[in-house]
Design a protein around this motif. Structure first.
Motif, PDB file in Angstrom:
ATOM      1  N   LEU A  45      -3.987   4.326  26.240  1.00 32.80           N
ATOM      2  CA  LEU A  45      -5.345   4.080  27.355  1.00 32.80           C
ATOM      3  C   LEU A  45      -5.215   3.384  28.301  1.00 32.80           C
ATOM      4  O   LEU A  45      -5.005   4.135  29.528  1.00 32.80           O
ATOM      5  N   LYS A  46      -4.811   2.191  28.027  1.00 33.70           N
ATOM      6  CA  LYS A  46      -5.249   1.288  29.302  1.00 33.70           C
ATOM      7  C   LYS A  46      -4.322   1.227  30.460  1.00 33.70           C
ATOM      8  O   LYS A  46      -5.239   1.077  31.680  1.00 33.70           O
ATOM      9  N   ARG A  47      -3.433   1.134  30.172  1.00 27.24           N
ATOM     10  CA  ARG A  47      -2.267   1.705  30.943  1.00 27.24           C
ATOM     11  C   ARG A  47      -2.422   3.111  31.670  1.00 27.24           C
ATOM     12  O   ARG A  47      -2.206   2.888  33.393  1.00 27.24           O
ATOM     13  N   GLU A  48      -2.031   4.062  31.184  1.00 27.70           N
ATOM     14  CA  GLU A  48      -2.105   5.454  31.377  1.00 27.70           C
ATOM     15  C   GLU A  48      -3.870   5.632  32.644  1.00 27.70           C
ATOM     16  O   GLU A  48      -3.375   5.987  33.524  1.00 27.70           O
ATOM     17  N   ARG A 115       0.529  22.340  19.778  1.00 22.30           N
ATOM     18  CA  ARG A 115       0.581  21.106  18.689  1.00 22.30           C
ATOM     19  C   ARG A 115       0.015  20.552  18.517  1.00 22.30           C
ATOM     20  O   ARG A 115      -0.153  20.079  17.420  1.00 22.30           O
ATOM     21  N   VAL A 116      -0.485  19.937  19.377  1.00 22.90           N
ATOM     22  CA  VAL A 116      -1.614  18.577  19.195  1.00 22.90           C
ATOM     23  C   VAL A 116      -3.060  19.009  19.728  1.00 22.90           C
ATOM     24  O   VAL A 116      -3.661  18.311  19.769  1.00 22.90           O
ATOM     25  N   ASP A 117      -3.431  20.473  20.064  1.00 20.68           N
ATOM     26  CA  ASP A 117      -4.407  21.474  20.398  1.00 20.68           C
ATOM     27  C   ASP A 117      -5.809  20.988  19.536  1.00 20.68           C
ATOM     28  O   ASP A 117      -5.793  20.563  18.337  1.00 20.68           O
ATOM     29  N   GLY A 118      -6.685  20.591  20.699  1.00 21.75           N
ATOM     30  CA  GLY A 118      -7.881  19.422  20.034  1.00 21.75           C
ATOM     31  C   GLY A 118      -7.598  18.280  18.958  1.00 21.75           C
ATOM     32  O   GLY A 118      -9.143  17.808  19.052  1.00 21.75           O
ATOM     33  N   SER A 119      -6.596  17.288  19.566  1.00 19.61           N
ATOM     34  CA  SER A 119      -6.656  16.586  19.139  1.00 19.61           C
ATOM     35  C   SER A 119      -7.555  15.466  19.395  1.00 19.61           C
ATOM     36  O   SER A 119      -8.178  14.654  18.589  1.00 19.61           O
ATOM     37  N   TRP A 120      -7.648  15.360  20.549  1.00 22.09           N
ATOM     38  CA  TRP A 120      -8.408  14.328  21.411  1.00 22.09           C
ATOM     39  C   TRP A 120      -9.750  13.914  20.599  1.00 22.09           C
ATOM     40  O   TRP A 120     -10.108  13.152  21.401  1.00 22.09           O
ATOM     41  N   LEU A 121     -10.696  14.185  20.087  1.00 22.67           N
ATOM     42  CA  LEU A 121     -11.499  14.740  19.802  1.00 22.67           C
ATOM     43  C   LEU A 121     -11.715  13.744  17.920  1.00 22.67           C
ATOM     44  O   LEU A 121     -13.189  13.921  17.318  1.00 22.67           O
ATOM     45  N   TYR A 122     -10.447  13.161  17.578  1.00 25.71           N
ATOM     46  CA  TYR A 122     -10.175  13.621  15.973  1.00 25.71           C
ATOM     47  C   TYR A 122     -11.117  12.199  15.715  1.00 25.71           C
ATOM     48  O   TYR A 122     -12.460  11.839  14.886  1.00 25.71           O
ATOM     49  N   SER A 123     -11.079  11.171  16.921  1.00 24.65           N
ATOM     50  CA  SER A 123     -12.148  10.183  16.992  1.00 24.65           C
ATOM     51  C   SER A 123     -13.857   9.792  16.837  1.00 24.65           C
ATOM     52  O   SER A 123     -14.134   9.404  15.741  1.00 24.65           O
ATOM     53  N   TYR A 189      -7.131   8.242  18.582  1.00 21.60           N
ATOM     54  CA  TYR A 189      -7.509   7.619  17.716  1.00 21.60           C
ATOM     55  C   TYR A 189      -8.192   6.378  18.008  1.00 21.60           C
ATOM     56  O   TYR A 189      -7.820   5.211  17.771  1.00 21.60           O
ATOM     57  N   ALA A 190      -8.208   6.697  19.060  1.00 24.25           N
ATOM     58  CA  ALA A 190      -9.231   6.199  20.399  1.00 24.25           C
ATOM     59  C   ALA A 190      -9.469   5.664  19.576  1.00 24.25           C
ATOM     60  O   ALA A 190     -11.447   5.476  19.016  1.00 24.25           O
ATOM     61  N   PRO A 191     -10.577   3.900  20.187  1.00 24.08           N
ATOM     62  CA  PRO A 191     -11.968   2.933  19.212  1.00 24.08           C
ATOM     63  C   PRO A 191     -12.568   3.408  20.266  1.00 24.08           C
ATOM     64  O   PRO A 191     -12.616   4.539  20.910  1.00 24.08           O
ATOM     65  N   PRO A 192     -14.113   3.126  19.469  1.00 22.00           N
ATOM     66  CA  PRO A 192     -15.261   3.237  20.279  1.00 22.00           C
ATOM     67  C   PRO A 192     -15.366   3.292  21.979  1.00 22.00           C
ATOM     68  O   PRO A 192     -15.743   3.679  21.850  1.00 22.00           O
ATOM     69  N   GLU A 193     -14.955   1.884  22.295  1.00 17.57           N
ATOM     70  CA  GLU A 193     -15.018   1.940  23.670  1.00 17.57           C
ATOM     71  C   GLU A 193     -14.370   2.867  24.383  1.00 17.57           C
ATOM     72  O   GLU A 193     -15.154   2.676  25.754  1.00 17.57           O
ATOM     73  N   PHE A 194     -13.570   3.711  24.372  1.00 14.70           N
ATOM     74  CA  PHE A 194     -13.139   4.596  25.255  1.00 14.70           C
ATOM     75  C   PHE A 194     -13.822   6.407  24.756  1.00 14.70           C
ATOM     76  O   PHE A 194     -13.932   7.327  24.848  1.00 14.70           O
ATOM     77  N   ILE A 195     -15.180   6.078  24.040  1.00  9.69           N
ATOM     78  CA  ILE A 195     -15.853   7.597  24.252  1.00  9.69           C
ATOM     79  C   ILE A 195     -16.372   8.161  25.361  1.00  9.69           C
ATOM     80  O   ILE A 195     -16.219   9.503  25.258  1.00  9.69           O
ATOM     81  N   PRO A 196     -16.696   7.336  26.443  1.00  5.87           N
ATOM     82  CA  PRO A 196     -16.477   7.844  27.508  1.00  5.87           C
ATOM     83  C   PRO A 196     -15.911   8.604  28.093  1.00  5.87           C
ATOM     84  O   PRO A 196     -15.874  10.080  28.934  1.00  5.87           O
ATOM     85  N   GLU A 197     -14.283   8.191  27.716  1.00  3.03           N
ATOM     86  CA  GLU A 197     -13.508   9.261  28.729  1.00  3.03           C
ATOM     87  C   GLU A 197     -12.726  10.063  27.490  1.00  3.03           C
ATOM     88  O   GLU A 197     -12.328  11.154  28.292  1.00  3.03           O
ATOM     89  N   ILE A 198     -13.287   9.861  26.064  1.00  6.24           N
ATOM     90  CA  ILE A 198     -12.638  11.479  25.423  1.00  6.24           C
ATOM     91  C   ILE A 198     -13.904  12.141  25.890  1.00  6.24           C
ATOM     92  O   ILE A 198     -13.024  13.090  25.880  1.00  6.24           O
ATOM     93  N   ILE A 199     -15.060  11.639  26.146  1.00  5.56           N
ATOM     94  CA  ILE A 199     -15.732  13.382  26.670  1.00  5.56           C
ATOM     95  C   ILE A 199     -15.557  13.971  28.133  1.00  5.56           C
ATOM     96  O   ILE A 199     -15.278  14.695  28.414  1.00  5.56           O
ATOM     97  N   ASP A 265     -17.874   6.183  35.727  1.00  9.57           N
ATOM     98  CA  ASP A 265     -16.758   5.840  35.795  1.00  9.57           C
ATOM     99  C   ASP A 265     -15.702   6.211  35.107  1.00  9.57           C
ATOM    100  O   ASP A 265     -14.297   6.564  34.727  1.00  9.57           O
ATOM    101  N   LYS A 266     -15.925   5.530  33.436  1.00  9.19           N
ATOM    102  CA  LYS A 266     -15.353   5.751  32.500  1.00  9.19           C
ATOM    103  C   LYS A 266     -14.951   7.470  32.173  1.00  9.19           C
ATOM    104  O   LYS A 266     -13.664   7.692  31.770  1.00  9.19           O
ATOM    105  N   LEU A 267     -16.302   8.178  32.562  1.00  7.55           N
ATOM    106  CA  LEU A 267     -15.784   9.133  32.406  1.00  7.55           C
ATOM    107  C   LEU A 267     -14.523  10.607  32.998  1.00  7.55           C
ATOM    108  O   LEU A 267     -14.334  11.026  32.932  1.00  7.55           O
ATOM    109  N   LYS A 268     -15.656   9.669  34.243  1.00 10.02           N
ATOM    110  CA  LYS A 268     -14.086  10.234  35.734  1.00 10.02           C
ATOM    111  C   LYS A 268     -12.585  10.323  34.872  1.00 10.02           C
ATOM    112  O   LYS A 268     -12.001  10.976  35.304  1.00 10.02           O
ATOM    113  N   ALA A 269     -13.072   9.185  35.108  1.00  9.00           N
ATOM    114  CA  ALA A 269     -11.247   8.818  34.125  1.00  9.00           C
ATOM    115  C   ALA A 269     -10.265   9.600  33.555  1.00  9.00           C
ATOM    116  O   ALA A 269      -9.595   9.900  32.858  1.00  9.00           O
TER     117      ALA A 269
END
Length: 472
Positions: A45-48, A115-123, A189-199, A265-269
């Motif tokens: 994710l950091k690379r993306e 086939r991975v629909d909705g998966s981004w919210l699993y964490s 599977y993103a760790p907590p630091e990526f919560i804004p990006e997930i949102i 900034d993270k939300l926009k990313a």
């Protein structure tokens, strides 16, 4: 899992991935530990995010502007859709899919994403005990159909592919179709630091795009079950659907972060990550039925290169010689067109090749299944297909109860064991922690995953339980 395969997957943790498909396989592998997946997710994710264009979106920088911005976008999409319907009602042709074959190609190429629909919210589900995340968790369990196969988004799409005979085509897709699914699974599977990006990602994905409305309309018109797409139109609505829940979740979680600027900034990313990889509209614009036909013919050539008679020769080569090398198949098709065995943009019944593969007396009758013949038929017809009666060319799959196919007569006892564990403990936290692994992207659409989702919903969202008609 074979040791060599596991070593290859684990090797992806620290090295650049060989392909996006490898990453998807990695995140969906139940034998890889969650900490290993979190580590890889963070690196990827950091690379993306690093490669995002700095002017990636016009997403508002002020929290108070976001709701109205989304409402305005929704109105624009709906207005454009009304214009589309006016064009169609005035006699204009379909704008996405000229024929059933093109619709099939679209379904094949969007399959890795669906086939991975909705998966981004699993964490986020792991924070079930924190009320601030409850709206996002509700979105996730509704993506999972509240544990019902008939409503689980992945079950619905897999069932559609199976009914149309398209499931095997996905194995031949190029790696670019796995870029966006890899991102969604990394967010899972993103760790907590990526919560804004997930949102932010979720906020973008729950919008109502014009292409979804048109896709739903045209698939239905072509006689293809569009329930999966229609569901996303209704459930994601801005009034009381997922789009609304997304905004509520954003406002609650934003209030908890001290560094508001960094959060935005993270939300926009995260929002911008929606644009990575091939989007549905790009796939639609790049539809190439001929390329799909060539894939079909190359696959058939692998078993058909020694069984044809040598009497029939085209350009001094026998059929067996033409089929002996996959690279010759494309040239062979050109020869068939040149020799008028295939008459493009005409009624396929005028083509000798079509007669050979589709008529019961044809020498190749039975070589191609109904799905493959549908694709070949529409490719040959080309522009001529618009003159056909749709009822004569579409495949009509048999209806079945979508819950029936989820029952397995072969059981390893895992479901029975988790059922026993849940009933044996009165501790809610222990129950939830036992259920969570089965809500993961690789498991939630299985029989045990559906049962665990139902229990999770019953414990956390009693008000949704009345929608859950499971007998368990």
């Amino acid at each position: 899992m074979p040791v060599a395969v596991k070593e290859k997957l684990l090797d992806l943790l620290d090295k650049n991935h060989q392909s996006y498909c490898d990453l998807v396989t990695f995140f969906l592998d139940s034998n890889i530990s969650t900490p290993d997946k979190e580590r890889k997710a963070s690196i990827f994710l950091k690379r993306e995010i690093h490669t995002l264009n700095s002017s990636y979106s016009n997403f508002p920088s002020n929290l108070g502007e976001i709701h109205q911005w989304i409402v305005n976008n929704n109105k624009i999409q709906c207005h454009e859709y009304q214009l589309y319907k006016e064009r169609r009602n005035s006699g204009a042709e379909r704008e996405y899919f000229k024929n059933v074959g093109q619709a099939f190609e679209f379904l094949i190429e969007v399959a890795p994403i669906k086939r991975v629909d909705g998966s981004w919210l699993y964490s986020i589900v792991h924070y079930w005990n924190d009320p601030v995340f409850r709206d996002l968790i509700q979105i996730y369990v509704e993506e999972l159909g509240l544990g019902l196969a008939k409503s689980n988004h992945v079950c619905l799409f897999d069932d559609l592919l199976f009914n149309l005979g398209l499931e095997h085509f996905i194995l031949e897709l190029e790696d670019e179709y796995y870029h966006q699914p890899a991102i969604q699974l990394a967010l899972a599977y993103a760790p907590p630091e990526f919560i804004p990006e997930i949102i932010g990602f979720n906020l973008g994905y729950e919008q109502l795009p014009l292409h979804l409305l048109i896709t739903n309309y045209e698939l239905k018109e072509l006689g293809i079950n569009s329930q999966y797409f229609n569901l996303h139109i209704t459930i994601d609505n801005i009034d009381n659907g997922h789009a609304n829940l997304s905004i509520k979740a954003l406002e609650k979680i934003y209030s908890k972060f001290k560094d508001k600027d960094s959060f935005m900034d993270k939300l926009k990313a995260g929002f911008a990550l929606n644009n990575k990889g091939l989007a549905s509209l790009q796939i639609i614009k790049n539809l190439n039925l001929e390329a799909l036909v060539l894939k079909i013919l190359k696959r058939k050539a692998l078993v058909g290169n020694v069984i044809h008679s040598d009497k029939c020769k085209l350009n001094n080569r026998s059929i067996n010689e033409w089929l002996s090398e996959p690279n010759l198949v494309e040239e062979f098709v050109e020869v068939l067109i040149e020799k008028q065995w295939i008459k493009m943009d005409r009624d396929p019944e005028e083509s000798r090749f079509w007669q050979v593969i589709s008529h019961e007396e044809g020498k190749m009758y039975g070589v191609f299944n109904s799905t493959e013949k549908q694709i070949i038929y529409d490719w040959i017809a080309g522009e001529h297909s618009k003159h056909f009666d749709l009822n004569t060319q579409k495949i009509t799959p048999a209806n079945k109860n979508k819950n029936d196919f989820m029952f397995s007569y072969l059981s390893d006892g895992e479901l029975e064991e988790i059922q026993h564990q849940i009933s044996a403990t009165g501790n809610l936290a222990m129950k939830m922690n036992k259920l969570l692994p089965y809500l993961a992207p690789h498991a939630h659409h299985s029989e045990i995953g559906l049962w665990c989702t139902q229990r999770f919903v019953n414990f956390l969202f009693p008000f949704l339980s009345d929608k859950n008609s499971s007998p368990h």
